[in-house]
Each structure stands twice: as C-alpha cells, then as structure tokens.
Design a protein around this motif. Structure first.
Motif, PDB file in Angstrom:
ATOM      1  N   ALA A 164       0.805  -1.272  -0.054  1.00 60.19           N
ATOM      2  CA  ALA A 164       0.022   0.172  -0.103  1.00 60.19           C
ATOM      3  C   ALA A 164       0.832   1.348  -0.072  1.00 60.19           C
ATOM      4  N   ASN A 165       0.283   2.385  -0.696  1.00 58.67           N
ATOM      5  CA  ASN A 165       0.740   3.645  -0.483  1.00 58.67           C
ATOM      6  C   ASN A 165       0.020   4.556   0.631  1.00 58.67           C
ATOM      7  N   GLU A 166       0.766   5.798   0.717  1.00 58.17           N
ATOM      8  CA  GLU A 166      -0.073   6.433   2.004  1.00 58.17           C
ATOM      9  C   GLU A 166      -1.245   6.995   1.582  1.00 58.17           C
ATOM     10  N   ASP A 167      -1.989   6.774   0.246  1.00 57.25           N
ATOM     11  CA  ASP A 167      -3.276   7.340   0.141  1.00 57.25           C
ATOM     12  C   ASP A 167      -4.327   6.121  -0.038  1.00 57.25           C
ATOM     13  N   VAL A 168      -3.758   5.005   1.094  1.00 57.27           N
ATOM     14  CA  VAL A 168      -4.545   3.728   1.165  1.00 57.27           C
ATOM     15  C   VAL A 168      -4.856   3.551   2.428  1.00 57.27           C
ATOM     16  N   GLN A 169      -5.942   3.326   3.127  1.00 60.60           N
ATOM     17  CA  GLN A 169      -6.049   3.020   4.592  1.00 60.60           C
ATOM     18  C   GLN A 169      -6.485   1.571   4.369  1.00 60.60           C
ATOM     19  N   ILE A 170      -5.910   0.739   5.349  1.00 59.22           N
ATOM     20  CA  ILE A 170      -5.935  -0.818   5.477  1.00 59.22           C
ATOM     21  C   ILE A 170      -6.185  -0.930   6.918  1.00 59.22           C
ATOM     22  N   ASP A 171      -7.727  -1.453   7.140  1.00 55.72           N
ATOM     23  CA  ASP A 171      -8.149  -1.414   8.695  1.00 55.72           C
ATOM     24  C   ASP A 171      -8.403  -2.870   8.920  1.00 55.72           C
ATOM     25  N   ASN A 172      -7.915  -3.652   9.508  1.00 52.73           N
ATOM     26  CA  ASN A 172      -8.443  -5.193   9.913  1.00 52.73           C
ATOM     27  C   ASN A 172      -9.310  -4.932  10.767  1.00 52.73           C
TER      28      ASN A 172
END
Length: 366
Positions: free
Chosen positions: A131-139
């Motif tokens: 991922a780049n900084e413009d993507v949020q990944i939330d488990n």
C-alpha cells in the motif's frame, strides 16, 4: 484444547446445540451438531445455518483504494458497482496464491475484503506492504461476526425476520444496514454451498441474538445448525475451492481452474500477472480435475495419483459424496493426463485403485 484456540462469539451457543468442536486453523469450531450427512442433506433440501465468524474482514479505503486493489488482485475491481461483490485471488509475484477472497464495494473508495480465517495476519501484512500513503487498510475482523443461511428454504425463513425484499438482492449483490429481527446487518448473496442463501455480517453481539432467532424461526421448515464438516462436503460437490487444498502458494489460480477470476486483459500490472500470462499462453503445467473412483475406495487429501505407474499428482479433496452417493475427489495432476475420460489410479492404503476424470462441478442445483 481451548487454551490456545480462538473462539467466535457463538462458542457458548455451540454447546447449547450439542456442537462437536475441532481445531480448524487455530479456531475451535463446530465440525458437526447432529451428523455431517444429516446437515449436508438439510442444506440441499431445506436449510442450514453456519457460523463463519472466524473469517476475516478488512476495510480498504482512501483515494488510492481502487488502483491499489487493481494491483493487488487478479480480477477487475473497476467493474464493480456499489452494492456488488466479486470473487478474486491475491497472488505472489510467482503466480502462487496468497488467498482467495471476496471484495464488496460499499461506495466510492470504500471496499470490504473478506479473507480466509487462517490467512488474516498474512493477508493484512501483505496488503500493508503493497500500500501507498493514500490507502487505509483496517483489519476489522474482531468487530464483525458472520452467519451463513443456506438452502432452498433460506429466503422464505429469513424473509419472515425482515422487511427488506430479499428477492431483490441478486447473486453477488448485497445491501448494507438491513434490519433482521431488530439487528443491523450487511446482507449478501454469494454462497459457498451450491445452494441459494445469504451471508449475514453483523456485530458479535448481534450474531448471538440472530443465531437463536433464525434457528427458532426456521425450525418448522427443517432448518438446522450446520458445522464445518457439511460446509466442506457441500462446497466440494459444488466445485468450489478451499484455500490450503485446491489453492496455495504452490498452486496458481489458473492451475486451480479459476481462470474466470484472472483478468489478464486489465491494464493494471497486478502481482503475478506476467507469470500467469505465461501459464495461460503455454498451458498450465498442472490442472485441477474431478475424479470418480471406479474401484472401491475413498480418495482423501494428499493421496498420490498415478498414470501407468508414474506419479502424476495428488488428491486435494475427496469424500463419499452425500448427494451423489459416489466416491469422488479433486486431484491436481500433470496437464498431459488431465483430459475428461482419462483413467488414473489413486493410491488408497498402499493399493492403486482405478479412477476416472469426470466433469465438475459434481453437483448443480436445478
């Protein structure tokens, strides 16, 4: 057993319904409540309710969500509209499969990914690495529970608990904020049994309430609580893969017969694309096939498969089919012996028994 194993919010409910639990990928889950055959039959003819809260839910959002997913998975996520789900695969650079998963498009830059329980940590770590900084990944796996209501009577039973017109939710579509028996849910229609039915995503607290409400509501229709044993035989008859058996880091989606989720024509250079393109062009080295035993014996996972005394592959899943009453299996075999009608031999308890390659899926609902 329970000391180190994870449990879903419904663990206490299993006890009340006489669930027999096993270790499934680090989770203490019910393999059956009555018997695998009885539960299998109920889902094929009436309905079954599964607890699949061990599955992982990961939210992917932000300006770069779509380009990120296009690079991450093999299917074409750009084709999704709001309220639509898609089955896809996530691969390593060498074309091996990290996981197979579902992507739900909830809105612009708002995607819910549903991944296999045993792969949650591995998948999330891989996603964050890409991922780049413009993507949020939330488990968010801990905040969700998941019930699956499957079978020909599933819609009739569930419709009595909601005002939502269920017939309007088409295959691989979903609706958010659906009220079922007073509980807020995300309701989808994808299925992993070969039957009609729904997935009910909700809070852990709501799942405990809904489990009892749905089972009570459907009792007269023949609805039963259903364990992982029947889930496995149902999905297998319907020709659906299980990660760790038909798919793995050593098995590509193309080898597993999932060419329909590998979109080589999409512009994005997704992970594994060049290797998968070469496999498509040159032909896969191995192929997943359906087999039916000619000689008496049940093919089991890991059993060697031979052709003219040469080892050509192995069984990935096998059982005596409760619906068809035949001994059948999936086998991953060398391409040159993978044609329909080809006779092979499966080594069962040190004996080589004859088997025939047959068409899959083994079962299709009418």
């Amino acid at each position: 057993m329970s000391g180190t194993l994870k449990r879903t919010p419904l663990f206490d409910s299993y006890v009340r319904y006489n669930g027999k639990t096993i270790d499934f990928g680090g989770w203490e889950l019910p393999v059956q409540f009555s018997s695998i055959k009885a539960e299998h039959e109920a889902v094929r003819t009436k309905a079954g309710l599964f607890d699949v809260s061990h599955m992982g839910e990961v939210l992917v959002s932000g300006e770069g969500a779509l380009p990120f997913l296009q690079k991450l998975v093999t299917n074409d996520v750009a084709k999704l509209v709001d309220g639509q789900a898609q089955y896809t695969a996530m691969c390593y650079e060498d074309g091996g499969t990290i996981d197979d998963l579902l992507i739900y498009k909830r809105g612009e830059n708002d995607y819910l990914l549903v991944v296999n329980a045993s792969n949650i940590e591995k998948d999330v770590s891989w996603m964050k690495k890409q991922a780049n900084e413009d993507v949020q990944i939330d488990n968010q796996s801990e905040n969700w529970a998941l019930l699956a209501l499957q079978g020909p009577k599933a819609e009739t039973i569930l419709q009595r608990l909601t005002d939502e017109p269920l017939s309007e939710i088409r295959f691989f579509r979903f609706k958010d904020n659906v009220d079922i028996a007073g509980e807020k849910t995300l309701l989808s229609r994808t299925g992993y049994t070969g039957e009609n039915g729904f997935e009910i995503y909700c809070s852990p607290e709501a799942a405990v309430i809904l489990w009892d409400r749905i089972l009570t509501e459907g009792k007269e229709d023949g609805l039963v609580p259903t364990g992982l044993g029947a889930r496995d035989t149902l999905r297998f008859e319907a020709g659906l893969p299980l990660y760790g058996q038909e798919l793995s880091k050593e098995i590509s989606p193309l080898e597993a017969g999932l060419g329909f989720v590998v979109k080589l024509k999409k512009e994005e250079d997704f992970l594994g694309k060049s290797v998968l393109a070469a496999q498509k062009q040159d032909g896969v080295p191995r192929k997943l096939v359906g087999i039916e035993m000619i000689d008496k014996g049940i093919p089991r996972t890991g059993y060697p498969v031979y052709h003219n005394d040469e080892l050509v592959g192995e069984v990935t899943t096998g059982t005596q089919s409760p619906t068809l009453k035949k001994n059948i299996g999936f086998a991953l075999v060398n391409q040159e012996v993978s044609d329909l009608g080809q006779e092979l031999e499966v080594e069962v308890r040190n004996k080589k028994l004859k088997a025939l390659i047959i068409e899959t899926p083994f079962y299709k609902r009418s």
